[in-house]
Design a protein around this motif. Structure first.
Motif, PDB file in Angstrom:
ATOM      1  N   GLU A 211       7.176  13.315  -3.895  1.00 44.38           N
ATOM      2  CA  GLU A 211       6.803  13.376  -5.311  1.00 44.38           C
ATOM      3  C   GLU A 211       6.653  11.963  -5.849  1.00 44.38           C
ATOM      4  O   GLU A 211       7.546  11.121  -5.698  1.00 44.38           O
ATOM      5  CB  GLU A 211       7.855  14.144  -6.121  1.00 44.38           C
ATOM      6  CG  GLU A 211       7.568  14.075  -7.611  1.00 44.38           C
ATOM      7  CD  GLU A 211       8.261  15.116  -8.463  1.00 44.38           C
ATOM      8  OE1 GLU A 211       8.456  16.247  -7.986  1.00 44.38           O
ATOM      9  OE2 GLU A 211       8.591  14.782  -9.611  1.00 44.38           O
ATOM     10  N   THR A 212       5.513  11.720  -6.507  1.00 45.13           N
ATOM     11  CA  THR A 212       5.216  10.393  -7.069  1.00 45.13           C
ATOM     12  C   THR A 212       6.414   9.808  -7.813  1.00 45.13           C
ATOM     13  O   THR A 212       6.871   8.690  -7.525  1.00 45.13           O
ATOM     14  CB  THR A 212       4.051  10.491  -8.082  1.00 45.13           C
ATOM     15  OG1 THR A 212       2.988  11.240  -7.529  1.00 45.13           O
ATOM     16  CG2 THR A 212       3.582   9.118  -8.509  1.00 45.13           C
ATOM     17  N   ALA A 213       6.915  10.558  -8.802  1.00 45.11           N
ATOM     18  CA  ALA A 213       7.965  10.033  -9.683  1.00 45.11           C
ATOM     19  C   ALA A 213       9.240   9.728  -8.908  1.00 45.11           C
ATOM     20  O   ALA A 213       9.962   8.779  -9.228  1.00 45.11           O
ATOM     21  CB  ALA A 213       8.260  11.025 -10.806  1.00 45.11           C
ATOM     22  N   HIS A 214       9.527  10.517  -7.887  1.00 46.71           N
ATOM     23  CA  HIS A 214      10.760  10.302  -7.126  1.00 46.71           C
ATOM     24  C   HIS A 214      10.683   8.989  -6.346  1.00 46.71           C
ATOM     25  O   HIS A 214      11.677   8.258  -6.255  1.00 46.71           O
ATOM     26  CB  HIS A 214      11.021  11.475  -6.180  1.00 46.71           C
ATOM     27  CG  HIS A 214      11.207  12.796  -6.882  1.00 46.71           C
ATOM     28  ND1 HIS A 214      11.478  13.964  -6.217  1.00 46.71           N
ATOM     29  CD2 HIS A 214      11.176  13.132  -8.194  1.00 46.71           C
ATOM     30  CE1 HIS A 214      11.599  14.965  -7.077  1.00 46.71           C
ATOM     31  NE2 HIS A 214      11.406  14.472  -8.291  1.00 46.71           N
ATOM     32  N   LEU A 220      10.107   2.507  -5.071  1.00 43.64           N
ATOM     33  CA  LEU A 220       9.181   2.440  -3.938  1.00 43.64           C
ATOM     34  C   LEU A 220       7.771   2.809  -4.380  1.00 43.64           C
ATOM     35  O   LEU A 220       7.577   3.392  -5.449  1.00 43.64           O
ATOM     36  CB  LEU A 220       9.662   3.389  -2.837  1.00 43.64           C
ATOM     37  CG  LEU A 220      11.054   3.042  -2.284  1.00 43.64           C
ATOM     38  CD1 LEU A 220      11.571   4.151  -1.383  1.00 43.64           C
ATOM     39  CD2 LEU A 220      11.029   1.710  -1.548  1.00 43.64           C
ATOM     40  N   ASP A 221       6.812   2.501  -3.535  1.00 45.59           N
ATOM     41  CA  ASP A 221       5.427   2.843  -3.845  1.00 45.59           C
ATOM     42  C   ASP A 221       5.108   4.221  -3.255  1.00 45.59           C
ATOM     43  O   ASP A 221       5.250   4.423  -2.048  1.00 45.59           O
ATOM     44  CB  ASP A 221       4.483   1.798  -3.262  1.00 45.59           C
ATOM     45  CG  ASP A 221       3.043   2.187  -3.553  1.00 45.59           C
ATOM     46  OD1 ASP A 221       2.624   2.023  -4.712  1.00 45.59           O
ATOM     47  OD2 ASP A 221       2.365   2.713  -2.638  1.00 45.59           O
ATOM     48  N   PRO A 222       4.675   5.160  -4.105  1.00 45.60           N
ATOM     49  CA  PRO A 222       4.440   6.517  -3.594  1.00 45.60           C
ATOM     50  C   PRO A 222       3.408   6.584  -2.471  1.00 45.60           C
ATOM     51  O   PRO A 222       3.566   7.376  -1.538  1.00 45.60           O
ATOM     52  CB  PRO A 222       3.955   7.297  -4.819  1.00 45.60           C
ATOM     53  CG  PRO A 222       4.018   6.393  -5.979  1.00 45.60           C
ATOM     54  CD  PRO A 222       4.483   5.047  -5.551  1.00 45.60           C
ATOM     55  N   ALA A 257       0.391   7.057 -16.220  1.00 42.72           N
ATOM     56  CA  ALA A 257       1.119   5.799 -16.429  1.00 42.72           C
ATOM     57  C   ALA A 257       0.506   4.646 -15.645  1.00 42.72           C
ATOM     58  O   ALA A 257       0.513   3.504 -16.116  1.00 42.72           O
ATOM     59  CB  ALA A 257       2.591   5.958 -16.033  1.00 42.72           C
ATOM     60  N   ASN A 258      -0.014   4.928 -14.460  1.00 41.41           N
ATOM     61  CA  ASN A 258      -0.510   3.826 -13.633  1.00 41.41           C
ATOM     62  C   ASN A 258      -1.673   4.303 -12.754  1.00 41.41           C
ATOM     63  O   ASN A 258      -1.476   4.864 -11.683  1.00 41.41           O
ATOM     64  CB  ASN A 258       0.623   3.271 -12.763  1.00 41.41           C
ATOM     65  CG  ASN A 258       0.254   1.942 -12.123  1.00 41.41           C
ATOM     66  OD1 ASN A 258      -0.907   1.702 -11.784  1.00 41.41           O
ATOM     67  ND2 ASN A 258       1.238   1.086 -11.961  1.00 41.41           N
ATOM     68  N   LEU A 259      -2.879   4.040 -13.254  1.00 43.99           N
ATOM     69  CA  LEU A 259      -4.091   4.507 -12.573  1.00 43.99           C
ATOM     70  C   LEU A 259      -4.236   3.958 -11.162  1.00 43.99           C
ATOM     71  O   LEU A 259      -4.692   4.651 -10.264  1.00 43.99           O
ATOM     72  CB  LEU A 259      -5.322   4.051 -13.358  1.00 43.99           C
ATOM     73  CG  LEU A 259      -5.895   4.989 -14.401  1.00 43.99           C
ATOM     74  CD1 LEU A 259      -7.175   4.366 -14.950  1.00 43.99           C
ATOM     75  CD2 LEU A 259      -6.199   6.350 -13.788  1.00 43.99           C
ATOM     76  N   ARG A 260      -3.866   2.694 -10.998  1.00 46.79           N
ATOM     77  CA  ARG A 260      -4.091   2.079  -9.684  1.00 46.79           C
ATOM     78  C   ARG A 260      -3.123   2.653  -8.648  1.00 46.79           C
ATOM     79  O   ARG A 260      -3.501   2.878  -7.489  1.00 46.79           O
ATOM     80  CB  ARG A 260      -3.934   0.563  -9.790  1.00 46.79           C
ATOM     81  CG  ARG A 260      -4.311  -0.142  -8.512  1.00 46.79           C
ATOM     82  CD  ARG A 260      -4.516  -1.604  -8.786  1.00 46.79           C
ATOM     83  NE  ARG A 260      -4.521  -2.379  -7.581  1.00 46.79           N
ATOM     84  CZ  ARG A 260      -4.242  -3.672  -7.549  1.00 46.79           C
ATOM     85  NH1 ARG A 260      -3.911  -4.303  -8.655  1.00 46.79           N
ATOM     86  NH2 ARG A 260      -4.293  -4.327  -6.415  1.00 46.79           N
ATOM     87  N   VAL A 261      -1.889   2.902  -9.075  1.00 51.78           N
ATOM     88  CA  VAL A 261      -0.920   3.536  -8.169  1.00 51.78           C
ATOM     89  C   VAL A 261      -1.400   4.948  -7.820  1.00 51.78           C
ATOM     90  O   VAL A 261      -1.297   5.400  -6.677  1.00 51.78           O
ATOM     91  CB  VAL A 261       0.493   3.532  -8.798  1.00 51.78           C
ATOM     92  CG1 VAL A 261       1.463   4.409  -8.023  1.00 51.78           C
ATOM     93  CG2 VAL A 261       1.027   2.098  -8.861  1.00 51.78           C
ATOM     94  N   ALA A 262      -1.984   5.630  -8.806  1.00 52.07           N
ATOM     95  CA  ALA A 262      -2.526   6.973  -8.559  1.00 52.07           C
ATOM     96  C   ALA A 262      -3.716   6.903  -7.598  1.00 52.07           C
ATOM     97  O   ALA A 262      -3.836   7.707  -6.668  1.00 52.07           O
ATOM     98  CB  ALA A 262      -2.939   7.620  -9.877  1.00 52.07           C
TER      99      ALA A 262
END
Ligand code: GLO
Ligand code: MG
Length: 346
Positions: A211-214, A220-222, A257-262
């Motif tokens: 899970e991204t948020a976890h 850490l980076d998802p 919250a963070n397009l680039r991470v997504a």
């Protein structure tokens, strides 16, 4: 234009009344059957379930009743055009599981947790899925002295083994999370989850759900966490959402919250042909408390929309630029190229 190769899912708990630790429900409760009716319209073909979503009051029912009720639900879901992605034992809402199930100090509670999880495996089978998710919500401590941590890990292995032995086809996907509801959870990261998997009776049937948020809550980076699980062939589902910094578990809409991470999560899934493994993309997202009932499903369709937009960005990303920049060792140029691509700058 939109490729249709990913299958999307969410859980009935993702349509909710808006209660939080500081205030009660502010939207009316929607019956399970009414929630199920919303999936297709929101663009979803699959559903995730807790064992007691599928079979309410599951603890009071016999194995035969559980099988019969879950079988009836499968038919009902098929009628709505839905398949079940996975099911998870909801140990954390039972008062017996207040201090954890598998790692509780009381042996009777540990036995209950194992028995309940075996019933959940039966639910999975009756619903036609082989994925049982273990989100180990309360398997951890509020204070370090509360439990024997070394013994706790052995107990987690025993519990996983008991489920594996109960159903020879079940695959267990551990959903790591570092905190909340506990101060510290015993399997806080994907590394812990897969290390524990390797200690079980059948490591090939124990994998993970990221899970991204976890991942973000663990610092850490998802996408790297997903890549780690993918490299072992053990990423069996994802709970995409978003998280704005280190605070309570927010379950924001994907990409909010963070397009680039997504973008990088979609990129890692796409480049590893995740959809071709048969695994699905789930969104574990919550509507804002401020949303009125009639607008409290937008977080789901919005999350899918963002995934599809980012998939388009991944598919139109110039891989040659990436390779050339790597070759030249020019990561500043690579970073600008990624940001301009995301912003639509030509
Ligand atoms: C909470 C978890 C939770 C699980 C779900 C499936 O932080 O993400 O939503 O994913 O209960 O077990
Ligand atoms: Mg989740």
């Amino acid at each position: 234009m939109m490729p249709a190769d990913y299958t999307f899912s969410f859980g009935p708990w993702n349509i909710h009344e808006g209660a939080d630790p500081f205030g009660p429900a502010i939207r009316p409760t929607l019956e399970f059957a009414d929630k199920v009716k919303q999936f297709k319209g929101l663009g979803f073909d699959a559903i995730m379930l807790h064992d007691d979503d599928a079979v309410p009051d599951i603890d009071s029912k016999s194995a035969a009743q559980v099988e019969q009720e879950a079988g009836a639900l499968k038919a009902m879901l098929e009628g709505e055009g839905l398949v079940t992605e996975l099911a998870a034992p909801r140990l954390w809402e039972d008062p017996r599981g207040a201090d954890g199930g598998f790692t509780a100090n009381d042996p009777a509670v540990r036995q209950w947790a194992i028995d309940r999880s075996k019933r959940c495996a039966d639910v999975c089978r009756a619903l036609g899925t082989d994925i049982l998710v273990l989100w180990l919500a309360r398997e951890g401590t509020y204070i370090r002295e509360a439990k024997d941590a070394v013994a706790a890990h052995g107990r987690l292995v025993e519990a996983v083994n008991a489920i594996l032995e109960h159903d020879p086809d079940i695959r267990i996907a551990i959903e790591p999370k570092p905190n909340e509801p506990m101060d510290h959870a015993y399997l806080p990261t994907i590394g812990h989850a897969l290390a524990l998997a390797s200690q079980t009776a059948n490591p090939s049937r124990v994998g993970a759900l990221i899970e991204t948020a976890h991942s973000l809550l663990a610092g850490l980076d998802p996408s790297d966490d997903m890549a780690f699980a993918l490299s072992f062939g053990k990423l069996w589902s994802v709970h995409l959402n978003d998280q704005n910094g280190l605070k309570y578990d927010q379950d924001k809409s994907f990409g909010a919250a963070n397009l680039r991470v997504a973008f990088n999560q979609v990129k890692v899934l796409e480049e590893a042909n995740f959809a071709d493994t048969g695994a699905m993309v789930a969104f574990d997202v919550k509507a804002m408390r401020t949303q009125p009932a009639e607008l409290a499903t937008k977080h789901l369709s919005n999350s899918k929309a963002m995934f599809m937009h980012l998939l388009e960005k991944v598919r139109t990303w110039d891989r040659d630029v990436e390779l050339q920049c790597r070759e030249a060792g020019d990561y500043e140029a690579l970073e600008l190229a990624v940001m301009e691509h995301l912003m639509g700058v030509q």
